[in-house]
Structures are given as C-alpha cells and as structure tokens.
Design an enzyme around this catalytic site. Structure first.
Site, PDB file in Angstrom:
ATOM      1  N   ILE A  50      32.052 -50.432  66.161  1.00 22.72           N
ATOM      2  CA  ILE A  50      32.954 -51.663  65.487  1.00 22.72           C
ATOM      3  C   ILE A  50      33.906 -51.895  66.570  1.00 22.72           C
ATOM      4  O   ILE A  50      33.971 -50.785  67.559  1.00 22.72           O
ATOM      5  CB  ILE A  50      33.681 -50.572  64.562  1.00 22.72           C
ATOM      6  N   ASP A  51      33.943 -52.648  66.894  1.00 27.01           N
ATOM      7  CA  ASP A  51      35.079 -53.213  67.519  1.00 27.01           C
ATOM      8  C   ASP A  51      36.765 -52.385  67.884  1.00 27.01           C
ATOM      9  O   ASP A  51      36.810 -51.798  66.659  1.00 27.01           O
ATOM     10  CB  ASP A  51      36.039 -54.621  67.211  1.00 27.01           C
ATOM     11  N   LYS A  52      37.304 -52.820  68.826  1.00 29.24           N
ATOM     12  CA  LYS A  52      37.990 -51.569  69.124  1.00 29.24           C
ATOM     13  C   LYS A  52      39.374 -51.442  68.084  1.00 29.24           C
ATOM     14  O   LYS A  52      39.784 -50.753  68.131  1.00 29.24           O
ATOM     15  CB  LYS A  52      38.811 -51.804  71.004  1.00 29.24           C
ATOM     16  N   ARG A  70      34.754 -61.320  61.491  1.00 29.02           N
ATOM     17  CA  ARG A  70      35.859 -61.887  62.067  1.00 29.02           C
ATOM     18  C   ARG A  70      35.265 -63.100  62.206  1.00 29.02           C
ATOM     19  O   ARG A  70      36.026 -64.593  61.950  1.00 29.02           O
ATOM     20  CB  ARG A  70      36.298 -61.093  63.074  1.00 29.02           C
ATOM     21  N   THR A 105      39.379 -52.899  65.206  1.00 30.33           N
ATOM     22  CA  THR A 105      38.727 -51.622  63.968  1.00 30.33           C
ATOM     23  C   THR A 105      38.256 -50.768  63.268  1.00 30.33           C
ATOM     24  O   THR A 105      38.272 -50.244  64.382  1.00 30.33           O
ATOM     25  CB  THR A 105      37.553 -52.995  63.630  1.00 30.33           C
TER      26      THR A 105
END
Length: 303
Positions: free
Chosen positions: A137-139, A237, A141
């Site tokens: 998962i993104d930084k 996103r 998130t």
C-alpha cells in the site's frame, strides 16, 4: 553452488517446467522456480529455456541452486501493530507515512526494516529488498498488509491475489458528492506517458476493477468504501479521479485545492484471505486512524 539433475518421466511430459521443478523439492515454489529459470540457473538439455517451457519425455534438467543472498536490509526496532502472526503469515497495520520496502532514497525506516527486527523468517521470493512482501500500500495510505514468512506461504497468498479471492476493502474520502450508492469502475491502468511517476487510465493499460459504495455524504465530500478486485499501482486513487471524484488530500491525483492532511484520505481497513496451511478463511479489520476518524467527525458536524 549446489547442482541437481533430473530426467523427465513419462508422466511429467507436457507439464510446464516451473511446475515440475516445484514437485522435486517441497521447499521450492513455482515462483522460486520461475526466478531461477529467468536467472539462467535451469538448463534443459544444456540450453536455457523460458518459464512456460513444456517438458518432453527424457528431457535432462540441470538446476544450479544459487547460494541464498544475504539480506542487505538493516533491522530496526519499531513499535509495529501486529494483528496476527503464526509460522506462515503475519498481518500488520501500517501507519500513514511509512514506506513498505526499501528503495533508493528510502533505505531505512520502512516496514521491511521493522519486520526484519521483529522476525527473521520472511520469504525470499521478492529478493533482498522486499522480503515477505506479497502486496503493497502507498506510503501515505494506512492499513492492513499480509506478509509471508516462508516461500510456500508467499506463493499461496500471491495465487489468491491473482485469482482475486483476497478481500481488500478501503475507506476513503473523495471530493464531490456521489449521487448513486453503488458503482463499479472498470478501466485499464498503466504508467502515465506524460508523467512516468504517475499512473493513468489508458487503452493499453492492465485490466483494473474497483467496486465502491457510499457510506456517508457531506458538504462537497463523500465517504466511501472501495473494494479491490484487481491490485494495480495507485488503483483506487486513479479510478476515483477518473470518474470525477478524486481522493481528498491526494497530492498526486487530487485537485490543486484539496485538504491539507499530509496525503490521501485512504485506509486499508479490511483484509481477508485463506490461510496457506490450514485452508481456513481469515478476515481482519483495522479501525480508521485517529486523524482520519477526526476528519470524518468534523465533516459530519459541518454539513
């Protein structure tokens, strides 16, 4: 380096080479076999082959088993929020602002650094910089991630992702008021040709599907739950921007005037999968982080 030889039996003829290799040693997964084939460690009749090679009767296979690479990741003691752990898998709740694995510019302070200090037994399929990491998962998130502690668990979890049987539900706040309660976004995603650091919906992209439903509506914003059917980079996103409801706080895909909340309002709240060893379905839920919950409460009060 250790070498192993095998001659294809009659009943193995027609099988893919990676499948055959995974049956020769219970510690070898098909993913591991594919990596060895790509690296040239597997020869068939003294020639290199591709991972989809189909074996013939009496083919002579030579496997040169590489020495395990020393992990180059520095273990760092962190106060990780572990939701579940056993000999095969670990479920961790990643905080917002933490990078999942080391990369140029982020060699320390990542989730992998913390995991290396927490437990030494992580799968090696993804190489030295990403041990145990099955999905990311993104930084900015927050939320739940499953981590594989051995290669067999890794292969099982990856196969479940490929087969779309893993439950992954996210909570998000998006700009705009979505009029309908439910929706499905099916639009292919690839690198943005104009900005290689971003993803975009493009005709030649990879198949991507996001389901969403509205949890609450506020003045100029909507609180939604998104369920991933596929797992493309930045999928939620990109998809929410594509339909005109970009994520609040998103510096990359959001509007110029968005909420100053240190990144996108996105939380991976529910994660479910079948345990690689027991075959039991397991599901975990992490509540919204305090700052995210506070934002939801403020929006409720202001409408």
């Amino acid at each position: 380096m250790e070498k192993m030889e095998h001659t294809i039996l009659e009943e193995q003829a027609g099988e893919r080479i990676d499948k055959v290799l995974s049956t020769l040693n219970k510690e070898w997964s098909r993913t591991q076999a594919q990596a060895w084939i790509k690296e040239g460690h597997v020869l068939v009749n003294e020639e290199q082959i591709k991972t989809n090679y189909k074996c013939s009767f009496n083919d002579r296979i030579v496997i040169t088993i590489p020495e395990p690479e020393e992990l180059d990741v520095v273990p760092e003691n962190m106060d990780l929020e572990i939701y579940y752990e056993d000999q095969d898998v670990l479920v961790v709740n990643k905080p917002k602002g933490m990078v999942v694995h080391p990369a140029p510019g982020h060699l320390t302070g990542t989730l992998v650094n913390g995991l290396m200090a927490h437990c030494k037994d992580l799968s090696g399929i993804n190489g030295v910089m990403r041990p145990g990491i099955v999905h990311r998962i993104d930084k900015d998130t927050s939320g739940l991630l499953m981590v594989a502690k051995n290669d067999l668990a890794h292969e099982s979890l990856v196969n479940q992702l490929v087969e779309k049987t893993v439950t992954r539900k996210y909570r998000a706040i998006v700009h705009g008021v979505i009029p309908h309660d439910y929706g499905t976004i099916e639009a292919p995603i690839a690198r943005d040709q104009k900005d290689r650091q971003s993803m975009a919906v493009t005709d030649n992209g990879k198949h991507a599907v996001t389901h969403f439903h509205v949890l609450d509506r506020f003045t100029n914003f909507t609180f939604v739950e998104c369920q991933l059917e596929t797992g493309r980079t930045h999928q939620i996103r990109v998809h929410m921007k594509y339909i005109g409801y970009p994520l609040a706080g998103d510096p990359k895909y959001g509007p110029r005037k968005t909420l100053d909340i240190g990144g996108q309002a996105l939380h991976a709240g529910i994660l479910g999968f079948v345990h690689p060893r027991s075959g039991e379905y397991m599901e975990f839920e992490a509540p919204l982080p305090p700052d995210f919950q506070q934002l939801v409460d403020q929006m409720k009060n202001n409408r």
